[in-house]
Design a protein around this motif. Structure first.
Motif, short mmCIF file in Angstrom:
data_model
loop_
_atom_site.label_atom_id
_atom_site.label_comp_id
_atom_site.label_asym_id
_atom_site.label_seq_id
_atom_site.Cartn_x
_atom_site.Cartn_y
_atom_site.Cartn_z
N LYS A 130 -1.70 21.14 -22.68
CA LYS A 130 -0.33 21.09 -23.21
C LYS A 130 0.22 19.67 -23.23
O LYS A 130 0.95 19.28 -24.14
N HIS A 131 -0.11 18.88 -22.22
CA HIS A 131 0.41 17.52 -22.08
C HIS A 131 -0.75 16.56 -21.82
O HIS A 131 -0.92 16.04 -20.71
N PRO A 132 -1.58 16.29 -22.80
CA PRO A 132 -2.78 15.47 -22.58
C PRO A 132 -2.49 14.05 -22.13
O PRO A 132 -3.34 13.40 -21.52
N GLN A 133 -1.29 13.55 -22.44
CA GLN A 133 -0.96 12.17 -22.10
C GLN A 133 -0.44 12.02 -20.67
O GLN A 133 -0.32 10.91 -20.16
N LEU A 134 -0.12 13.14 -20.02
CA LEU A 134 0.46 13.10 -18.68
C LEU A 134 -0.62 12.82 -17.65
O LEU A 134 -1.66 13.49 -17.62
N LYS A 135 -0.40 11.81 -16.80
CA LYS A 135 -1.36 11.51 -15.75
C LYS A 135 -1.14 12.48 -14.59
O LYS A 135 -0.03 12.65 -14.11
N ILE A 136 -2.22 13.12 -14.14
CA ILE A 136 -2.15 14.07 -13.05
C ILE A 136 -2.76 13.46 -11.80
O ILE A 136 -3.91 12.99 -11.80
N CYS A 137 -1.97 13.47 -10.73
CA CYS A 137 -2.43 12.99 -9.43
C CYS A 137 -2.47 14.19 -8.49
O CYS A 137 -1.49 14.92 -8.36
N ALA A 138 -3.61 14.39 -7.84
CA ALA A 138 -3.74 15.45 -6.84
C ALA A 138 -3.68 14.83 -5.45
O ALA A 138 -4.29 13.79 -5.20
N CYS A 139 -2.95 15.49 -4.57
CA CYS A 139 -2.86 15.05 -3.17
C CYS A 139 -3.08 16.29 -2.31
O CYS A 139 -2.13 17.00 -1.97
N LEU A 140 -4.34 16.55 -1.99
CA LEU A 140 -4.71 17.82 -1.38
C LEU A 140 -5.27 17.66 0.04
O LEU A 140 -5.65 18.65 0.66
N LYS A 190 -13.22 7.64 -5.67
CA LYS A 190 -13.63 6.48 -6.47
C LYS A 190 -15.03 6.67 -7.03
O LYS A 190 -15.30 6.34 -8.18
N LYS A 191 -15.91 7.22 -6.22
CA LYS A 191 -17.30 7.45 -6.62
C LYS A 191 -17.37 8.34 -7.85
O LYS A 191 -18.27 8.20 -8.69
N HIS A 192 -16.40 9.25 -7.99
CA HIS A 192 -16.39 10.18 -9.12
C HIS A 192 -15.38 9.76 -10.20
O HIS A 192 -14.93 10.59 -10.98
N ASN A 193 -15.07 8.48 -10.19
CA ASN A 193 -14.23 7.88 -11.24
C ASN A 193 -12.84 8.51 -11.33
O ASN A 193 -12.26 8.63 -12.41
N ILE A 194 -12.32 8.90 -10.17
CA ILE A 194 -10.92 9.31 -10.07
C ILE A 194 -10.15 8.12 -9.50
O ILE A 194 -10.53 7.56 -8.47
N SER A 195 -9.09 7.72 -10.16
CA SER A 195 -8.33 6.54 -9.75
C SER A 195 -7.78 6.72 -8.33
O SER A 195 -7.11 7.71 -8.04
N PRO A 196 -8.07 5.77 -7.42
CA PRO A 196 -7.64 5.91 -6.03
C PRO A 196 -6.19 5.48 -5.82
O PRO A 196 -5.78 4.39 -6.23
N PHE A 216 -4.27 -5.39 3.81
CA PHE A 216 -5.62 -5.86 3.53
C PHE A 216 -6.62 -4.71 3.45
O PHE A 216 -7.60 -4.78 2.70
N ALA A 217 -6.39 -3.64 4.21
CA ALA A 217 -7.26 -2.48 4.12
C ALA A 217 -7.18 -1.85 2.74
O ALA A 217 -8.20 -1.42 2.17
N LEU A 218 -5.98 -1.81 2.17
CA LEU A 218 -5.81 -1.25 0.82
C LEU A 218 -6.42 -2.18 -0.23
O LEU A 218 -6.92 -1.72 -1.25
N LYS A 219 -6.38 -3.46 0.05
CA LYS A 219 -7.05 -4.42 -0.84
C LYS A 219 -8.55 -4.17 -0.83
O LYS A 219 -9.21 -4.16 -1.87
N ALA A 220 -9.11 -3.95 0.38
CA ALA A 220 -10.55 -3.70 0.51
C ALA A 220 -10.94 -2.39 -0.17
O ALA A 220 -12.02 -2.28 -0.75
N LEU A 221 -10.05 -1.39 -0.12
CA LEU A 221 -10.30 -0.10 -0.78
C LEU A 221 -10.19 -0.22 -2.30
O LEU A 221 -10.68 0.64 -3.02
N ASP A 222 -9.52 -1.28 -2.76
CA ASP A 222 -9.27 -1.48 -4.18
C ASP A 222 -8.46 -0.32 -4.76
O ASP A 222 -8.75 0.18 -5.85
N ALA A 223 -7.45 0.11 -4.01
CA ALA A 223 -6.58 1.20 -4.47
C ALA A 223 -5.82 0.74 -5.71
O ALA A 223 -5.23 -0.34 -5.72
N ASP A 224 -5.84 1.57 -6.76
CA ASP A 224 -5.12 1.23 -7.99
C ASP A 224 -3.60 1.32 -7.80
O ASP A 224 -2.85 0.54 -8.38
N SER A 225 -3.20 2.31 -7.02
CA SER A 225 -1.77 2.53 -6.79
C SER A 225 -1.52 2.57 -5.28
O SER A 225 -2.27 3.22 -4.54
#
Length: 326
Positions: A130-140, A190-196, A216-225
């Motif tokens: 229905k909304h292909p342009q909407l970015k979905i983030c899961a936090c499970l 990240k391994k499965h190409n899901i944005s971290p 610096f830990a988040l820098k090392a993780l290379d978190a996108d957000s």
């Protein structure tokens, strides 16, 4: 200072230098904000990304996180299992209609069951149709390889799992899971190409060194957000009586994370209203992303106030970022 210029020229701050800058009282906080703003402007211009949370499962949790009103040690007023697929889909429509680029589906608990992952994956497929342009983030919560595969195949764009605090301070915050388990979940996605997406909660008694380590830990993780939460004390929790943040200290924390992670999405998350107070608009000079609406079990300010704040600061909502980073 010319910190931003050095960073844009390709130089990274060391931990020692970052700690020195962050703790140096002779460096005015607004000067530090200005350095961070130069980086924010370089990478994001005047755009602000909007995010919205749906609390899809509430208060059913075996974990003892000291900041959380949904932990096993709390008598949670709002307690329910997974909401209907219709309710999750309706939230996505609300997000889409309000120019909100990222829709976050959040579940309480240590981690999802296979059945719950299938349920979320099926719902995400319906939303994407229905909304292909909407970015979905899961936090499970803590998730494994099979979960990551299913979520990726369903169309989940981003997975949030916060480090919350430093490795050194982690045992003061929670004892029922390890810091390494949190890192492993982010790396699996990240391994499965899901944005971290991974962030922190500041104001839980951590030291200045801890905050630098977190950045610096988040820098090392290379978190996108990187969502930055400021503790909203909830009575009855371990940190329920803590009140060590000021609006200016919050600005300094945001600037620290921008200087160490200059190109990343820095998002102001929970607790911004009660901690930044009247300085919320200035925080947009550092952060390029905010949550709008309510949080998990605490309320946010009305959307109109956020939209007015963005406009009054001369910024504009980023309506075209949904799929550009995935």
């Amino acid at each position: 200072m010319e910190i931003a210029k050095r960073i844009l020229d390709g130089e990274d701050l060391t931990k020692e230098e970052a700690l020195s800058i962050y703790t140096d009282d002779s460096i005015d906080t607004l000067d530090l904000v200005d350095e961070a703003y130069q980086l924010r402007k370089h990478y994001y211009g005047h755009k602000v990304k909007l995010n919205m949370i749906l609390n899809a499962k509430s208060g059913i949790c075996p974990e003892d996180c000291g900041y959380c009103g949904q932990s096993r040690d709390m008598k949670v007023k709002t307690r329910y299992a997974l909401v209907s697929k219709d309710k999750i889909s309706q939230g996505a429509t609300v997000a889409n209609d309000n120019k909100i680029g990222t829709y976050c589906i959040v579940m309480s608990g240590r981690g999802p069951s296979d059945k719950e992952v299938d349920y979320i994956a099926d719902t995400v497929e319906e939303i994407k149709a229905k909304h292909p342009q909407l970015k979905i983030c899961a936090c499970l919560g803590i998730a494994n390889e099979d979960h990551a595969k299913k979520l990726k195949n369903a169309g989940v764009d981003r997975y949030n799992h916060n480090l919350n605090t430093s490795k050194n301070y982690h045992s003061e915050v929670v004892t029922t899971h390890t810091y390494e388990q949190r890192v492993e979940t982010v790396e699996t996605m990240k391994k499965h190409n899901i944005s971290p997406c991974s962030g922190v909660i500041c104001g839980m008694g951590e030291s200045n060194e801890d905050r630098v380590d977190m950045a610096f830990a988040l820098k090392a993780l290379d978190a996108d957000s990187i969502p930055i939460n400021f503790l909203h004390p909830i009575k009855g929790t371990k940190f329920g009586d803590m009140d060590e943040l000021t609006p200016m200290k919050c600005l300094r924390i945001l600037a620290l994370f921008r200087l160490i992670n200059p190109s990343k999405e820095i998002r102001i998350a929970g607790g911004r209203e009660v901690n930044l107070k009247a300085l919320q608009p200035i925080s947009l000079m550092v952060a390029n992303s905010i949550f709008v609406g309510d949080y998990l079990i605490t309320g946010g300010q009305p959307n109109k106030l956020d939209f007015d704040m963005i406009e009054d600061m001369g910024f504009e909502i980023d309506e075209n970022h949904m799929m550009s980073e995935v």
